[in-house]
Design a protein around this motif. Structure first.
Motif, mmCIF file in Angstrom:
data_model
loop_
_atom_site.group_PDB
_atom_site.id
_atom_site.type_symbol
_atom_site.label_atom_id
_atom_site.label_comp_id
_atom_site.label_asym_id
_atom_site.label_seq_id
_atom_site.Cartn_x
_atom_site.Cartn_y
_atom_site.Cartn_z
ATOM 1 N N GLY A 385 33.068 43.890 59.564
ATOM 2 C CA GLY A 385 33.465 44.444 58.289
ATOM 3 C C GLY A 385 34.108 43.310 57.288
ATOM 4 O O GLY A 385 34.512 43.425 56.394
ATOM 5 N N GLU A 386 34.287 42.088 57.643
ATOM 6 C CA GLU A 386 34.903 41.055 57.131
ATOM 7 C C GLU A 386 34.037 40.403 56.120
ATOM 8 O O GLU A 386 34.549 39.693 55.057
ATOM 9 N N MET A 387 32.590 40.556 56.564
ATOM 10 C CA MET A 387 31.731 39.961 55.688
ATOM 11 C C MET A 387 30.483 41.003 55.317
ATOM 12 O O MET A 387 30.429 41.851 56.002
ATOM 13 N N SER A 388 29.548 40.640 54.363
ATOM 14 C CA SER A 388 28.518 41.462 54.353
ATOM 15 C C SER A 388 27.128 40.518 54.306
ATOM 16 O O SER A 388 27.241 39.097 54.539
ATOM 17 N N LEU A 389 26.038 41.170 54.495
ATOM 18 C CA LEU A 389 24.786 40.318 54.419
ATOM 19 C C LEU A 389 24.724 39.275 52.989
ATOM 20 O O LEU A 389 24.135 38.362 53.218
ATOM 21 N N VAL A 390 24.945 40.127 51.926
ATOM 22 C CA VAL A 390 24.798 39.700 50.710
ATOM 23 C C VAL A 390 26.068 39.452 50.022
ATOM 24 O O VAL A 390 27.014 40.541 49.868
ATOM 25 N N GLY A 391 26.375 38.211 49.254
ATOM 26 C CA GLY A 391 27.589 38.204 48.350
ATOM 27 C C GLY A 391 28.007 36.845 48.276
ATOM 28 O O GLY A 391 27.394 35.861 48.667
ATOM 29 N N PRO A 392 29.253 36.610 47.682
ATOM 30 C CA PRO A 392 29.423 34.998 47.471
ATOM 31 C C PRO A 392 29.704 34.468 48.642
ATOM 32 O O PRO A 392 30.396 34.978 49.675
ATOM 33 N N ARG A 393 29.463 33.233 48.774
ATOM 34 C CA ARG A 393 29.850 32.555 50.173
ATOM 35 C C ARG A 393 31.075 32.265 50.352
ATOM 36 O O ARG A 393 32.124 31.965 49.409
ATOM 37 N N PRO A 394 31.767 32.594 51.490
ATOM 38 C CA PRO A 394 33.395 32.241 51.603
ATOM 39 C C PRO A 394 33.655 30.938 51.751
ATOM 40 O O PRO A 394 33.087 30.179 51.843
ATOM 41 N N GLU A 395 34.730 30.748 50.805
ATOM 42 C CA GLU A 395 35.546 29.495 50.875
ATOM 43 C C GLU A 395 36.797 29.409 51.304
ATOM 44 O O GLU A 395 37.498 30.141 51.763
ATOM 45 N N ARG A 396 37.032 28.121 51.777
ATOM 46 C CA ARG A 396 38.435 27.523 52.477
ATOM 47 C C ARG A 396 39.532 27.933 51.682
ATOM 48 O O ARG A 396 39.638 27.636 50.283
ATOM 49 N N PRO A 397 40.760 28.386 51.892
ATOM 50 C CA PRO A 397 41.768 28.660 51.018
ATOM 51 C C PRO A 397 42.118 27.314 50.224
ATOM 52 O O PRO A 397 42.352 27.221 49.018
ATOM 53 N N GLU A 398 42.184 26.245 50.978
ATOM 54 C CA GLU A 398 42.465 25.012 50.145
ATOM 55 C C GLU A 398 41.615 24.759 49.100
ATOM 56 O O GLU A 398 42.109 24.272 47.826
ATOM 57 N N LEU A 399 40.288 24.865 49.020
ATOM 58 C CA LEU A 399 39.305 24.580 48.235
ATOM 59 C C LEU A 399 39.482 25.844 47.059
ATOM 60 O O LEU A 399 39.212 25.279 45.935
ATOM 61 N N VAL A 400 39.770 26.827 47.382
ATOM 62 C CA VAL A 400 39.819 28.032 46.597
ATOM 63 C C VAL A 400 41.051 27.444 45.467
ATOM 64 O O VAL A 400 41.142 27.636 44.476
ATOM 65 N N ALA A 401 42.176 27.223 46.196
ATOM 66 C CA ALA A 401 43.369 27.063 45.377
ATOM 67 C C ALA A 401 43.242 25.886 44.395
ATOM 68 O O ALA A 401 43.484 25.801 43.318
ATOM 69 N N ASP A 402 42.296 24.721 44.613
ATOM 70 C CA ASP A 402 41.831 23.659 44.064
ATOM 71 C C ASP A 402 41.079 24.141 42.706
ATOM 72 O O ASP A 402 40.950 23.726 41.508
ATOM 73 N N LEU A 403 39.881 25.119 43.081
ATOM 74 C CA LEU A 403 38.993 25.249 42.146
ATOM 75 C C LEU A 403 39.407 26.141 41.242
ATOM 76 O O LEU A 403 39.015 26.234 40.009
ATOM 77 N N GLU A 404 40.497 27.055 41.488
ATOM 78 C CA GLU A 404 41.123 27.976 40.780
ATOM 79 C C GLU A 404 41.661 27.362 39.284
ATOM 80 O O GLU A 404 41.771 27.875 38.225
ATOM 81 N N ARG A 405 42.250 25.982 39.600
ATOM 82 C CA ARG A 405 43.061 25.518 38.585
ATOM 83 C C ARG A 405 41.933 24.600 37.657
ATOM 84 O O ARG A 405 42.230 24.498 36.433
ATOM 85 N N HIS A 406 40.580 24.465 38.197
ATOM 86 C CA HIS A 406 39.796 23.974 37.070
ATOM 87 C C HIS A 406 38.537 24.881 36.511
ATOM 88 O O HIS A 406 38.092 24.527 35.595
ATOM 89 N N ILE A 407 38.472 25.810 37.297
ATOM 90 C CA ILE A 407 37.134 26.686 36.798
ATOM 91 C C ILE A 407 37.709 28.139 36.315
ATOM 92 O O ILE A 407 38.453 28.686 37.131
ATOM 93 N N PRO A 408 37.557 28.658 35.180
ATOM 94 C CA PRO A 408 37.825 29.964 34.816
ATOM 95 C C PRO A 408 37.346 31.097 35.570
ATOM 96 O O PRO A 408 36.092 31.143 35.865
ATOM 97 N N PHE A 409 37.868 31.960 35.600
ATOM 98 C CA PHE A 409 37.452 33.544 36.366
ATOM 99 C C PHE A 409 37.155 33.248 37.798
ATOM 100 O O PHE A 409 36.501 34.155 38.415
ATOM 101 N N TYR A 410 37.537 32.015 38.491
ATOM 102 C CA TYR A 410 37.279 31.822 39.725
ATOM 103 C C TYR A 410 37.648 32.881 40.775
ATOM 104 O O TYR A 410 36.782 32.965 41.664
#
Length: 473
Positions: A385-410
């Motif tokens: 139940g941690e994932m689904s067959l279809v959905g956004p690909r999971p990202e690593r916390p370090e990359l998510v923190a960086d992408l949130e600073r550059h991309i709106p609505f991330y």
């Protein structure tokens, strides 16, 4: 008489969704005709005489009715309207679909005991390919001609309008003809924006629409709209012109959301006010996940000894890669994959982008990625139940923190469970970067906004098509 001719002309100027439906219906008709012809040939050439009567069908080929929908599955990558408009890509894809269908069936034929109709199916594939290419040739010749394109006027010559024009021009085959722009800014009157003229302000809207034979108006005004422009749009709509907002047109053309051209409350309106995910969908999705994960884990059980041995012989241990990823609501979990990179891929302890032609990837790892074999252990995450067959690909916390600073609505991509495959994965095939992540986010938000069982099944079918075509990333 002129009004009737105009209505007839507009009826043949199909929207993107209507073109896609036309392609599916046309291909299904070709495949149905091909199955009837193949059944007739099989009866008369191989069984020397009997007509393909109901009794014959029941005794010899009751599953021939499955061939037309299976042909649609093989053709899945040709339901992109832009790709379908290219005759060269069409011919290549149809031949490839027939070859893959033949290989899969011959594998089934020689591995299953019994008298499967080998020639009958090969007849079908050859005839279906020929009829489909003939039909697609007619589609390209007719429905991509200027006379069959919808005529569009863009209201708003600012950033959103300019971006809309760029999107249209970047497409391999324009989905419609843009006649120009309308804007109330007097400084823009008579200017050329991306090669298209600003034809006037709101007072000219109706006259321009009638003179240019406009069928659609794309409203690319993201801020407040004055009353005169609003009234002009309503008057034009009453004359039969369709009005669509720029984000909606962008979504329909590209299957993604324009994150850099949205109002600040878009997430609230799209995912709170407008989005209603009912309990039946969530139940059906979970049933699909459990069923798919069970099948996937069974396949993993069969593959594990051979894949593990191949990884060990090429690059040693470990066999599996475990990493922390962010799931629904930002909750962290451990994802499990087959290792496809060298052991020292992140020797500095920092998270790095996985590039399309990453030099850290092993030879076996490149093959597994092409076939998506490295993803199979994640079926365990789906079952948990941690994932689904279809959905956004999971990202690593370090990359998510960086992408949130550059991309709106991330952060909005964490509104749903991550998936083994997703809308972005079947549509985006470029390398990893901040810009690439922004484009993938546009696909992810489109999926979150429009998700339903049919879209989930469509993503799974397209993923299957990519695996067969060695188009993994």
């Amino acid at each position: 008489m002129a009004a009737t001719a105009e209505r007839t002309s507009r009826a043949w100027r199909l929207r993107v969704s209507e073109r896609r439906l036309l392609l599916v219906v046309g291909d299904l008709a070709c495949a149905t005709i091909a199955s009837v012809i193949a059944l007739t040939l099989w009866a008369r050439l191989d069984y020397l005489g009997p007509d393909p009567s109901l009794e014959f069908i029941q005794q010899r080929a009751p599953w021939f009715v499955l061939l037309p929908p299976l042909w649609i599955v093989l053709m899945v990558n040709l339901y992109d309207v832009q790709r379908a408009a290219s005759l060269r890509q069409t011919v290549r894809s149809v031949i490839f679909a027939a070859m893959i269908g033949g290989i899969l069936y011959l594998g089934l034929y020689f591995s299953v005991e019994g008298s499967l109709p080998r020639r009958g199916v090969l007849y079908f594939l050859a005839i279906a390919a020929a009829l489909t290419m003939l039909w697609r040739w007619g589609y390209v010749r007719v429905f991509t001609a200027p006379g069959f394109l919808r005529r569009v006027l863009i209201v708003g010559a600012g950033e959103s309008g300019t971006e809309m024009i760029r999107v249209i021009k970047d497409l391999q085959t324009p989905p419609f003809h843009v006649v120009g722009l309308i804007d109330d800014d007097h400084a823009k009157q008579g200017l050329a924006i991306e090669g298209l003229s600003v034809l006037g302000d709101n007072s000219c809207l109706i006259d321009v629409a009638e003179r240019e034979g406009v069928t659609d108006i794309i409203v690319a005004i993201m801020g407040p709209m004055n009353g005169e422009m609003f009234q002009a749009l309503l008057d034009t709509q009453q004359r039969g012109v369709e009005i669509v907002r720029m984000p909606v047109a962008y979504e329909e053309l590209l299957g993604r959301v324009p994150i850099r051209h949205l109002e600040s409350d878009w997430v609230l309106r799209s995912f709170v006010d407008e989005l209603r995910v009912n309990g039946f969908y969530l139940l059906g999705r979970r049933v699909l996940d459990v069923t798919g994960a069970t099948i996937g884990l069974f396949a993993l059980f069969l593959l594990l000894p051979w894949v593990a041995l191949a990884i060990w012989l090429e690059s040693g241990r470990p066999i599996f890669l475990r990493q922390t990823r962010l799931g629904e609501g930002g909750h962290a979990y451990q994802v499990v994959k087959f290792r496809t990179m060298r052991q020292d891929a992140e020797a500095d302890g920092q998270a790095h982008w996985a590039l399309e032609e990453d030099p850290r990837t092993t030879t076996l790892g490149r093959f597994m990625r092409k076939m998506h074999l490295d993803e199979f252990p994640q079926f365990w995450n789906v079952l948990r139940g941690e994932m689904s067959l279809v959905g956004p690909r999971p990202e690593r916390p370090e990359l998510v923190a960086d992408l949130e600073r550059h991309i709106p609505f991330y952060r909005a991509r964490l509104l749903v469970k991550p998936g083994i495959t997703g809308w972005a994965q079947v549509n985006y095939h470029k390398g990893a970067s901040i810009e690439g992540s922004a484009e993938k986010l546009e696909y992810d938000l489109y999926y979150i906004k429009h998700r339903n069982i049919m879209l989930d099944l469509w993503v799974l079918i397209r993923t299957f098509g990519q695996v067969l075509g060695f188009r993994g990333v």
